[in-house]
Enzyme design. Sequence first.
Site, mmCIF file in Angstrom:
data_model
loop_
_atom_site.group_PDB
_atom_site.id
_atom_site.type_symbol
_atom_site.label_atom_id
_atom_site.label_comp_id
_atom_site.label_asym_id
_atom_site.label_seq_id
_atom_site.Cartn_x
_atom_site.Cartn_y
_atom_site.Cartn_z
ATOM 1 N NE ARG A 111 -0.504 18.499 16.028
ATOM 2 C CZ ARG A 111 -0.704 17.281 15.550
ATOM 3 N NH1 ARG A 111 -1.433 16.414 16.221
ATOM 4 N NH2 ARG A 111 -0.169 16.910 14.398
ATOM 5 C CD GLU A 156 -8.421 2.458 8.487
ATOM 6 O OE1 GLU A 156 -7.556 2.786 7.645
ATOM 7 O OE2 GLU A 156 -8.867 3.236 9.337
ATOM 8 C CG HIS A 204 4.652 7.345 9.337
ATOM 9 N ND1 HIS A 204 3.670 7.198 8.391
ATOM 10 C CD2 HIS A 204 5.165 6.106 9.535
ATOM 11 C CE1 HIS A 204 3.566 5.927 8.031
ATOM 12 N NE2 HIS A 204 4.474 5.233 8.706
ATOM 13 C CE LYS A 239 -4.788 8.697 16.626
ATOM 14 N NZ LYS A 239 -5.169 10.123 16.695
HETATM 15 C C1 MV4 Z 1 -3.371 4.069 5.808
HETATM 16 C C2 MV4 Z 1 -2.681 3.925 4.584
HETATM 17 C C3 MV4 Z 1 -3.276 3.171 3.609
HETATM 18 N N1 MV4 Z 1 -4.463 2.561 3.840
HETATM 19 N N2 MV4 Z 1 -4.558 3.473 5.980
HETATM 20 C C4 MV4 Z 1 0.092 6.422 8.095
HETATM 21 C C5 MV4 Z 1 0.006 7.292 9.275
HETATM 22 C C6 MV4 Z 1 -1.282 6.997 9.909
HETATM 23 N N3 MV4 Z 1 -1.868 8.208 10.365
HETATM 24 C C7 MV4 Z 1 -2.106 6.355 8.861
HETATM 25 N N4 MV4 Z 1 -1.230 6.054 7.770
HETATM 26 C C8 MV4 Z 1 -1.663 5.387 6.684
HETATM 27 N N5 MV4 Z 1 -2.871 4.787 6.801
HETATM 28 C C9 MV4 Z 1 -5.088 2.738 5.011
HETATM 29 N N6 MV4 Z 1 -6.243 2.134 5.219
HETATM 30 C C10 MV4 Z 1 -1.462 4.571 4.428
HETATM 31 C C11 MV4 Z 1 -0.946 5.308 5.479
HETATM 32 C C12 MV4 Z 1 0.319 5.937 5.227
HETATM 33 C C13 MV4 Z 1 0.444 7.336 5.206
HETATM 34 C C14 MV4 Z 1 -0.641 8.184 5.473
HETATM 35 C C15 MV4 Z 1 -0.498 9.559 5.462
HETATM 36 C C16 MV4 Z 1 0.749 10.115 5.158
HETATM 37 C C17 MV4 Z 1 1.820 9.309 4.907
HETATM 38 C C18 MV4 Z 1 1.687 7.911 4.935
HETATM 39 C C19 MV4 Z 1 2.800 7.116 4.667
HETATM 40 C C20 MV4 Z 1 2.667 5.750 4.687
HETATM 41 C C21 MV4 Z 1 1.431 5.171 4.989
#
Ligand code: MV4
Length: 533
Positions: A319, A227, A262, A143
């Site tokens: 994918r 971040e 998630h 990542k």
């Molecule tokens: C974040 C975020 C808020 N701010 N990054 C969750 C899964 C991972 N792929 C990244 N995620 C997140 N990253 C920043 N800078 C909030 C999430 C997140 C989220 C993202 C996509 C779908 C559902 C989520 C549920 C909680 C938090």
Amino acid sequence: MNLPSPINLYLAGARGSCPTDTGFDTTMIKKILIANRGEIAVRVIRACREMGITNVAVFSDIDSVAKHVRMADEAYHIGPSPSSESYLVMEKIIEVAKKAGVDAIHPGYGFLSENARFAKMVMDNKLTWIGPPPEAIARMGDKLEARVTAVDSGAPVVPGFKSKIENVEQIIDEVHKVGFPILIKAAAGGGGKGMRIVNNEEELPKALKTAANEARSAFGDDRVYFEKYIPKPHHVEIQILADKFGNMVYLGERECSIQRRHQKVIEEAPSPIITPEIRKKMGEAALKIASACGYVNAGTVEFLVDDDLNFYFLEVNTRLQVEHPVTEMITGIDLVKEQIKIASGEKLSFKQDGIRIHGHAIECRIYAEDPAANFAPSTGTLRSYVEPHGVGVRVDSGVYEGAQIPIFYDPMISKMIGWGATREEAVARTRRALTEYRISGVCTTVNFHLAVMDNENFKKGKINTHFIEEQFPDNVFSSKEEDHVYKAAAVSACLYDFLENSKLKTRVSSDGGRESNWKIAGRRMGVSRTPEK
Ligand code: MV4
């Protein structure tokens, strides 16, 4: 045990081969092994059959009569039920591929689909890998490297740090520049694992330590970065296709904000918040990132979108994804066929300006889970299993009535996709189709989806990544398993009526059958359950 099972020999002769001209040149790919199970294996078998390609399934002990095995032209046993001893064993899959004489391997999603080592092993064995180059898988799987690739490509990325955090002193100036709260993420993470929100400077040293420790024990890799934390974002992702000649297109976006722990639950396309201008900007950003990592085949670039429609790169999924059907429904493009054509060396047959978005599609993932038990997996036999049909409805499932839902794998049993000319029609149609599911023997999330389709905020398109916890805080949904309670009660009611010498009269439910007759009969006995919200 390693021979094709008799049922498949029969089916292959009866209807497996496809004699018609499909328009696909099978010189390079005549036969494909599908290294997966369940609905996605079925999905790939369907694409193969339409293209005149012989398909080969693999199966574990418990999957010997699974739907994908029954549908495939040939099927090979690859080991015990746990996926670590079957679907995840690279050497076994390569061995079967050679024995069956396939030209290519399709990994589906999950299992080995994002394993760069497996992709390379497939290619080293002179087989075609139906997926992106191993280098792109490896680079996007990290990542932190993915973030650096996105920054260097000029795509918008969440403000934050570009390298591994060594200590608090190294990052403190940067942290103050972006401002609290920040989110610490694991380089080897993804899908929400190993994340930590930090609200102020006091919390920072401890959070860094625990995040690194968590990352080390979960991934064997303690690299973390940070971040700016975006509160309540939308999760919007862009589907891309890239051929081996540098041609690339984006196929619009999918809104995937409705998820729990998630895990995505409902996806739709297009996103209710994205405008044509933002779609073009996000699509072009996605293609920049894909170009920067030498991407080929189907892929998805995930973005976080805030309420002001600022979007930020998040991750690349290298994918085919579970939710790919909503894109297929609004673009008319068969993504699995495109994957196979790209892998066989064909050029994309369309350009960006030839892609049109038509209508709206919503996908409900039906899980064998018990909503009343905090969505714990619900295993057992599907005593009854009836799928919805009718105009604008697509069901991709990996099960049939009488099938076992094993404990060993993901509990998703079916995906229902409703299409409509407008979002309103898509919601109404999805709701209607959900009422047609008749499932007993295991608990499912069907009624949860019905509750979402009836939710006023959902209907208005007001959704973000906190939708479920905000709209359904007490987690109470009825599940179809309740029918068993009502059946028992109804049998008692019949007995009671018999003893009272009176007949149990049929009553027709007035709301389109959402309430079963068992339930109505059960209620006559005074059985009451938590009412639906
Ligand atoms: C974040 C975020 C808020 N701010 N990054 C969750 C899964 C991972 N792929 C990244 N995620 C997140 N990253 C920043 N800078 C909030 C999430 C997140 C989220 C993202 C996509 C779908 C559902 C989520 C549920 C909680 C938090």
